[in-house]
Every structure is written in C-alpha cells, then in structure tokens.
Scaffold this motif. Structure first.
Motif, PDB file in Angstrom:
ATOM      1  N   UNK A  86      -2.025   4.733 -10.306  1.00  0.00           N
ATOM      2  CA  UNK A  86      -3.187   5.573 -10.586  1.00  0.00           C
ATOM      3  C   UNK A  86      -4.019   5.050 -11.736  1.00  0.00           C
ATOM      4  N   UNK A  87      -3.358   4.582 -12.786  1.00  0.00           N
ATOM      5  CA  UNK A  87      -4.089   4.074 -13.950  1.00  0.00           C
ATOM      6  C   UNK A  87      -4.834   2.781 -13.639  1.00  0.00           C
ATOM      7  N   UNK A  88      -4.202   1.918 -12.858  1.00  0.00           N
ATOM      8  CA  UNK A  88      -4.790   0.607 -12.581  1.00  0.00           C
ATOM      9  C   UNK A  88      -5.678   0.599 -11.339  1.00  0.00           C
ATOM     10  N   UNK A  89      -5.666   1.688 -10.570  1.00  0.00           N
ATOM     11  CA  UNK A  89      -6.459   1.730  -9.352  1.00  0.00           C
ATOM     12  C   UNK A  89      -6.025   0.708  -8.322  1.00  0.00           C
ATOM     13  N   UNK A  90      -4.722   0.499  -8.191  1.00  0.00           N
ATOM     14  CA  UNK A  90      -4.207  -0.501  -7.256  1.00  0.00           C
ATOM     15  C   UNK A  90      -4.276   0.023  -5.816  1.00  0.00           C
ATOM     16  N   UNK A  91      -4.486  -0.893  -4.908  1.00  0.00           N
ATOM     17  CA  UNK A  91      -4.595  -0.537  -3.489  1.00  0.00           C
ATOM     18  C   UNK A  91      -3.304  -0.908  -2.758  1.00  0.00           C
ATOM     19  N   UNK A  92      -2.950  -0.159  -1.728  1.00  0.00           N
ATOM     20  CA  UNK A  92      -1.734  -0.482  -0.970  1.00  0.00           C
ATOM     21  C   UNK A  92      -1.921  -1.731  -0.116  1.00  0.00           C
ATOM     22  N   UNK A  93      -0.813  -2.399   0.161  1.00  0.00           N
ATOM     23  CA  UNK A  93      -0.865  -3.549   1.061  1.00  0.00           C
ATOM     24  C   UNK A  93      -1.073  -3.095   2.504  1.00  0.00           C
ATOM     25  N   UNK A  94      -0.513  -1.941   2.830  1.00  0.00           N
ATOM     26  CA  UNK A  94      -0.559  -1.456   4.209  1.00  0.00           C
ATOM     27  C   UNK A  94      -0.836   0.036   4.205  1.00  0.00           C
ATOM     28  N   UNK A  95      -1.675   0.488   5.136  1.00  0.00           N
ATOM     29  CA  UNK A  95      -1.900   1.914   5.377  1.00  0.00           C
ATOM     30  C   UNK A  95      -1.739   2.168   6.865  1.00  0.00           C
ATOM     31  N   UNK A  96      -0.885   3.130   7.208  1.00  0.00           N
ATOM     32  CA  UNK A  96      -0.638   3.451   8.610  1.00  0.00           C
ATOM     33  C   UNK A  96      -0.763   4.961   8.800  1.00  0.00           C
ATOM     34  N   UNK A  97      -0.945   5.383  10.045  1.00  0.00           N
ATOM     35  CA  UNK A  97      -1.069   6.801  10.389  1.00  0.00           C
ATOM     36  C   UNK A  97      -0.075   7.116  11.499  1.00  0.00           C
ATOM     37  N   UNK A  98       0.669   8.183  11.339  1.00  0.00           N
ATOM     38  CA  UNK A  98       1.658   8.545  12.341  1.00  0.00           C
ATOM     39  C   UNK A  98       0.981   8.970  13.641  1.00  0.00           C
ATOM     40  N   UNK A  99       1.597   8.577  14.753  1.00  0.00           N
ATOM     41  CA  UNK A  99       1.073   8.911  16.071  1.00  0.00           C
ATOM     42  C   UNK A  99       1.593  10.283  16.504  1.00  0.00           C
ATOM     43  N   UNK A 100       1.390  10.601  17.795  1.00  0.00           N
ATOM     44  CA  UNK A 100       1.739  11.927  18.303  1.00  0.00           C
ATOM     45  C   UNK A 100       3.224  12.239  18.121  1.00  0.00           C
ATOM     46  N   UNK A 101       4.081  11.227  18.172  1.00  0.00           N
ATOM     47  CA  UNK A 101       5.513  11.447  17.998  1.00  0.00           C
ATOM     48  C   UNK A 101       5.961  11.457  16.555  1.00  0.00           C
ATOM     49  N   UNK A 102       5.005  11.426  15.600  1.00  0.00           N
ATOM     50  CA  UNK A 102       5.358  11.411  14.189  1.00  0.00           C
ATOM     51  C   UNK A 102       5.826  10.060  13.696  1.00  0.00           C
ATOM     52  N   UNK A 103       5.512   9.010  14.418  1.00  0.00           N
ATOM     53  CA  UNK A 103       6.018   7.667  14.087  1.00  0.00           C
ATOM     54  C   UNK A 103       4.868   6.718  13.801  1.00  0.00           C
TER      55      UNK A 103
END
Length: 214
Positions: A86-103
């Motif tokens: 939060x302090x450094x404003x770092x970004x994630x290497x990966x961002x994913x979104x769970x599908x209909x099955x929660x995966x």
C-alpha cells in the motif's frame, strides 16, 4: 490465514527455473463465489534448497520469511507485506477472476512465494472478502519432491443480510376470457343488419306463399 509453503529439504532440490500452475478455489458454505478478483504478488524467490529470499521490491517491507517461521511469524509477514504494498503502490504480477464454479487458474507461474489478496465481491445483499494468504510454488510433497501444480483455497468471510425478492403486483386486472378471444378484424354491426334482413325476407316469403294458396 491460508499458508501453502514449501519447507527446506535437501534430498529433492527445487528447480527455480521451472514454472507451475496455481488454481484458486473460492467457496463459502459449500457454494462457489464467482466474479471474485484475486491478485498475486510475487514477493520472494526460492532457492534449490527451498529457502525464500525477498525480491528487491519487497526488501524494505520488514517481513521475515527465512528459516521456519511459525504461524504467528507468517501472519506478521503478511501484515508487513500488505502495508508495504500500500505504501509503495506496488502492482500484482497476476490478477484473475473466479469463474462460475468459483475457480480461477493461472499458468505459467514462476516459482517463488506469492501473497494472495482479493477485492471485496458484492453478490446481492452480501459482500465476500478473503483473508490474505501466502502461497508457495512449488509445494513440498509429503513423500518428498515438489509439486508444481498447486491449489489454494483462501478463507472467505461474508457480511450482510438476506433480502427477499420484491414481488410487484400490477395495478391493471388480468384480462377476462372474452378479452382473450382472437380478433378477426371484422366489424360487428353488419352481423346484426344481416340477421334483421334475413327475418324480413322470411316474412315476405311467407306472405307470398299465402297469396298463392287457393
């Protein structure tokens, strides 16, 4: 807090150059939670002996991940890393979104130690959140060796109350059966006129027959 970590061993070294697959399962009360946005921060590299070293971007976080920290030590490391991000404003290497099955599945993923976080997910009147977790890739197997296909299931919390659906009753009454009869497009007044004309013709015909009778 979920901690999926590999512990130092010497019989089967880690291949730091080998990539792996991470599957994230999000469920609450046995039901999948879809549409949850998950972020993965690669905070440390892993050595052939399975030892973690903070990456330069996280070296100033104050997190201690060397050796064999206990559960309290890992929780403290998570807190330091979240604050630092939060302090450094770092970004994630990966961002994913769970599908209909929660995966959610991501591959390939470099070997190392990852901080897993999730954004609040709104579902109707409920809000789902996930406890931040540290996930190690690869994962040490009980019989020795390393597993490069890892599944993580972060702990989810739910807030809010159930709101029943609103049933709207229309102001207009339902149509009567007569209203549902098919319309042919014919006007009704010719029918009455033709009926009256028919009666007149019958009366005239009867009068003519009587005159012809002797």
């Amino acid at each position: 807090m979920l901690l999926l970590l590999c512990l130092p061993v010497t019989a089967h070294p880690v291949d730091p150059a080998q990539t792996g697959t991470l599957t994230i399962e999000c469920h609450y009360g046995g039901s999948p939670v879809s549409g949850m946005t998950l972020s993965l921060y690669r905070v440390a590299s892993v050595s052939p002996a399975g030892e973690y070293t903070l990456l330069p971007a996280y070296a100033g976080s104050g997190a201690v991940i060397t050796g064999r920290p206990d559960a309290a030590g890992w929780r403290e490391a998570v807190g330091h890393l979240i604050r630092w991000i939060g302090e450094q404003g770092l970004s994630p290497e990966v961002t994913v979104i769970t599908a209909a099955g929660g995966r959610a599945v991501h591959e390939p993923l470099a070997a190392g130690l990852y901080l897993l976080t999730a954004a609040p997910c709104q579902k109707g009147s409920y809000t789902y959140t996930a406890t931040p977790a540290l996930v190690g890739l690869p994962l040490e197997q009980p019989g020795g060796g390393w597993q490069y296909t890892v599944t993580a299931a972060p702990k989810l919390e739910r807030t809010g109350t159930y709101v029943p659906p609103v049933i709207i009753i229309p102001d207009n009454p339902a149509p009567t059966p007569a209203d549902k009869l098919p319309q042919t497009g014919l006007l009704q007044w010719p029918i009455a006129l033709l009926a009256a004309l028919g009666l007149v013709l019958l009366a005239v015909g009867g009068a003519l027959r009587r005159r012809r009778e002797p």
